[in-house]
Design a protein around this motif. Structure first.
Motif, PDB file in Angstrom:
ATOM      1  N   ALA A  50       0.832  -1.204   0.000  1.00  0.00           N
ATOM      2  CA  ALA A  50       0.000   0.000   0.000  1.00  0.00           C
ATOM      3  C   ALA A  50       0.865   1.251   0.000  1.00  0.00           C
ATOM      4  CB  ALA A  50      -0.924  -0.005   1.210  1.00  0.00           C
ATOM      5  N   SER A  51       2.022   1.169   0.654  1.00  0.00           N
ATOM      6  CA  SER A  51       2.927   2.324   0.701  1.00  0.00           C
ATOM      7  C   SER A  51       3.410   2.694  -0.696  1.00  0.00           C
ATOM      8  CB  SER A  51       4.129   2.009   1.593  1.00  0.00           C
ATOM      9  OG  SER A  51       4.865   0.899   1.090  1.00  0.00           O
ATOM     10  N   ILE A  52       3.719   1.697  -1.508  1.00  0.00           N
ATOM     11  CA  ILE A  52       4.181   1.932  -2.883  1.00  0.00           C
ATOM     12  C   ILE A  52       3.061   2.520  -3.721  1.00  0.00           C
ATOM     13  CG2 ILE A  52       4.789   0.715  -5.020  1.00  0.00           C
ATOM     14  CD1 ILE A  52       7.197   1.149  -3.299  1.00  0.00           C
ATOM     15  N   THR A  53       1.874   1.963  -3.594  1.00  0.00           N
ATOM     16  CA  THR A  53       0.739   2.467  -4.363  1.00  0.00           C
ATOM     17  C   THR A  53       0.457   3.928  -4.029  1.00  0.00           C
ATOM     18  OG1 THR A  53      -0.255   0.261  -4.483  1.00  0.00           O
ATOM     19  CG2 THR A  53      -1.716   2.127  -4.872  1.00  0.00           C
ATOM     20  N   LEU A  54       0.433   4.247  -2.739  1.00  0.00           N
ATOM     21  CA  LEU A  54       0.173   5.628  -2.322  1.00  0.00           C
ATOM     22  C   LEU A  54       1.284   6.569  -2.774  1.00  0.00           C
ATOM     23  CD1 LEU A  54      -1.232   5.069   1.280  1.00  0.00           C
ATOM     24  CD2 LEU A  54      -2.453   6.145  -0.626  1.00  0.00           C
ATOM     25  N   ALA A  55       2.535   6.149  -2.607  1.00  0.00           N
ATOM     26  CA  ALA A  55       3.660   7.001  -3.011  1.00  0.00           C
ATOM     27  C   ALA A  55       3.641   7.244  -4.512  1.00  0.00           C
ATOM     28  CB  ALA A  55       4.979   6.361  -2.593  1.00  0.00           C
ATOM     29  N   GLN A  56       3.345   6.215  -5.287  1.00  0.00           N
ATOM     30  CA  GLN A  56       3.260   6.399  -6.739  1.00  0.00           C
ATOM     31  C   GLN A  56       2.100   7.321  -7.103  1.00  0.00           C
ATOM     32  OE1 GLN A  56       3.609   2.086  -8.232  1.00  0.00           O
ATOM     33  NE2 GLN A  56       4.806   3.280  -9.692  1.00  0.00           N
ATOM     34  N   GLY A  57       0.965   7.143  -6.428  1.00  0.00           N
ATOM     35  CA  GLY A  57      -0.178   8.013  -6.687  1.00  0.00           C
ATOM     36  C   GLY A  57       0.152   9.463  -6.382  1.00  0.00           C
ATOM     37  N   LEU A  58       0.808   9.690  -5.255  1.00  0.00           N
ATOM     38  CA  LEU A  58       1.210  11.049  -4.874  1.00  0.00           C
ATOM     39  C   LEU A  58       2.169  11.655  -5.896  1.00  0.00           C
ATOM     40  CD1 LEU A  58       1.741  10.419  -1.072  1.00  0.00           C
ATOM     41  CD2 LEU A  58       0.257  12.206  -1.997  1.00  0.00           C
ATOM     42  N   LEU A  59       3.165  10.873  -6.279  1.00  0.00           N
ATOM     43  CA  LEU A  59       4.199  11.376  -7.170  1.00  0.00           C
ATOM     44  C   LEU A  59       3.686  11.572  -8.592  1.00  0.00           C
ATOM     45  CD1 LEU A  59       7.187  12.147  -7.253  1.00  0.00           C
ATOM     46  CD2 LEU A  59       7.731   9.761  -7.735  1.00  0.00           C
ATOM     47  N   GLU A  60       2.954  10.584  -9.104  1.00  0.00           N
ATOM     48  CA  GLU A  60       2.507  10.641 -10.489  1.00  0.00           C
ATOM     49  C   GLU A  60       1.389  11.660 -10.714  1.00  0.00           C
ATOM     50  OE1 GLU A  60       3.881   9.104 -12.968  1.00  0.00           O
ATOM     51  OE2 GLU A  60       5.181   7.655 -11.943  1.00  0.00           O
ATOM     52  N   SER A  61       0.562  11.865  -9.688  1.00  0.00           N
ATOM     53  CA  SER A  61      -0.594  12.746  -9.865  1.00  0.00           C
ATOM     54  C   SER A  61      -0.410  14.114  -9.219  1.00  0.00           C
ATOM     55  CB  SER A  61      -1.846  12.090  -9.277  1.00  0.00           C
ATOM     56  OG  SER A  61      -1.831  12.130  -7.862  1.00  0.00           O
ATOM     57  N   GLY A  62       0.765  14.348  -8.585  1.00  0.00           N
ATOM     58  CA  GLY A  62       0.928  15.605  -7.849  1.00  0.00           C
ATOM     59  C   GLY A  62      -0.107  15.712  -6.755  1.00  0.00           C
ATOM     60  N   ALA A  63      -0.291  14.588  -6.030  1.00  0.00           N
ATOM     61  CA  ALA A  63      -1.297  14.514  -4.948  1.00  0.00           C
ATOM     62  C   ALA A  63      -2.703  14.794  -5.482  1.00  0.00           C
ATOM     63  CB  ALA A  63      -0.952  15.454  -3.807  1.00  0.00           C
ATOM     64  N   GLY A  64      -2.970  14.305  -6.683  1.00  0.00           N
ATOM     65  CA  GLY A  64      -4.304  14.452  -7.269  1.00  0.00           C
ATOM     66  C   GLY A  64      -4.558  15.781  -7.938  1.00  0.00           C
ATOM     67  N   LYS A  65      -3.530  16.629  -8.037  1.00  0.00           N
ATOM     68  CA  LYS A  65      -3.714  17.973  -8.589  1.00  0.00           C
ATOM     69  C   LYS A  65      -3.313  18.082 -10.060  1.00  0.00           C
ATOM     70  CE  LYS A  65      -5.004  19.567  -4.583  1.00  0.00           C
ATOM     71  NZ  LYS A  65      -6.428  19.926  -4.330  1.00  0.00           N
ATOM     72  N   SER A  66      -2.713  17.060 -10.631  1.00  0.00           N
ATOM     73  CA  SER A  66      -2.289  17.145 -12.024  1.00  0.00           C
ATOM     74  C   SER A  66      -3.508  17.182 -12.942  1.00  0.00           C
ATOM     75  CB  SER A  66      -1.416  15.947 -12.397  1.00  0.00           C
ATOM     76  OG  SER A  66      -2.195  14.767 -12.475  1.00  0.00           O
ATOM     77  N   GLU A  67      -3.306  17.701 -14.125  1.00  0.00           N
ATOM     78  CA  GLU A  67      -4.408  17.780 -15.096  1.00  0.00           C
ATOM     79  C   GLU A  67      -4.928  16.388 -15.440  1.00  0.00           C
ATOM     80  OE1 GLU A  67      -5.351  19.552 -19.595  1.00  0.00           O
ATOM     81  OE2 GLU A  67      -3.372  19.818 -18.678  1.00  0.00           O
ATOM     82  N   LEU A  68      -4.009  15.431 -15.564  1.00  0.00           N
ATOM     83  CA  LEU A  68      -4.397  14.067 -15.904  1.00  0.00           C
ATOM     84  C   LEU A  68      -5.259  13.444 -14.804  1.00  0.00           C
ATOM     85  CD1 LEU A  68      -3.817  12.203 -18.320  1.00  0.00           C
ATOM     86  CD2 LEU A  68      -1.904  11.245 -17.030  1.00  0.00           C
TER      87      LEU A  68
END
Length: 295
Positions: A50-68
């Motif tokens: 779960a730590s990897i999934t959350l860290a990847q989500g944070l990093l890849e999405s800018g904590a959910g703020k990215s346009e994508l």
């Protein structure tokens, strides 16, 4: 100022700057609070920390703020690829106007991320690591080419350690691992998660292991309440689909096949398999060599 005093002063300044740089970001904390339940659930089903999934989500999405993430609910930067036939959007990344997957809900993005890692041959070695080895997972993802950033593994590790994300690999997740020391290996068919039953398994024991209602398991697999597992049966943990993937348009019946075993093999609902082939449950069983439509 004496040189020794100046050195002490500079050291203190470095410590202050370092501490400030490591200060937690509330936006990140809000994201973790919002999606940690989904990440833990994915860990239980797919064996991804779960730590990897959350860290990847944070990093890849800018904590959910990215346009994508905001416009397409894509939290992991997963591109379309040749097999994707769902919604998509165009977005500049390594090249201009690249194709990215789009989802109805962030939860769908998390599930697709799990399936993406589980079904990718280049990530298979990661699943031999302990579920608590987040450093091994982070470095392995970089080694497998998940991202081009040379610091990708370090960024994941830093996020996990700053926000104590590894506790989600232990809390609940570790208790689950201890309760099921010999867990079933999950597989994918028709982009659906399934396991292979062992002798002695029951709907209740499988349901408890994967946190799914035993009634749903029976329904997903179209089996009667009194069915006893002999071992070797495919058991879906999700509802089967209306048709097979594009890679499986038709199937040539082999010795030992039945309409049910074929529906399980390809993750297609039994009633849909009958309908696609202009058959019904009272029709004669297909003969060896017959060709059945799967989509």
């Amino acid at each position: 100022m004496k040189l020794s005093h100046w050195l002490i002063f500079m050291c203190l300044m470095c410590i202050t700057v370092s501490t400030s740089a490591q200060k937690r970001n509330k936006v990140y904390e809000d994201y973790i609070h919002k999606y940690r339940g989904i990440a833990v659930d994915e860990m239980k089903h797919y064996r991804i920390p779960a730590s990897i999934t959350l860290a990847q989500g944070l990093l890849e999405s800018g904590a959910g703020k990215s346009e994508l993430a905001r416009k397409s609910n894509n939290h992991f930067g997963i591109k379309c690829g040749g097999s994707w036939d769902g919604r998509s959007v165009r977005h500049d990344d390594d090249a201009r106007n690249e194709c990215f997957r789009a989802y109805k809900h962030p939860k769908d993005s998390y599930r697709d991320h799990s399936k993406f890692l589980r079904s990718g041959a280049r990530y298979a070695f990661l699943f031999r690591l302990k579920i608590t080895d987040y450093k091994g997972w982070a470095r392995g993802l970089k080694k497998a080419g998940y991202a081009t950033d040379p610091q990708y593994a370090n960024r994941l590790i830093n996020i996990i350690e700053l926000y104590d994300l590894d506790k989600y690999d232990h809390k609940g997740g570790l208790e689950w691992a201890e309760e099921f020391p010999n867990p079933h290996q999950p597989y994918l068919a028709n982009e659906l998660l399934y396991v292979v039953a062992r002798r002695g398994d029951t709907f209740k024991s499988l349901g408890k292991e994967f946190d799914i209602s035993h009634r749903k398991l029976r329904k997903y697999n179209e089996l009667p309440k009194d069915y006893v597992f002999r071992g070797g049966e495919i058991v879906y943990l999700e509802e089967k689909r209306r048709r097979a993937t594009k890679d499986h348009i038709a199937y040539v019946v082999r010795s030992g096949d039945s309409m049910y075993s074929i529906s399980q093999k390809f993750g297609v609902r039994l009633e849909r398999l009958y309908k696609m082939n202009n058959m019904d449950p009272d029709s004669p069983a297909p003969k060896v060599g017959d060709i059945l439509r799967l989509r």
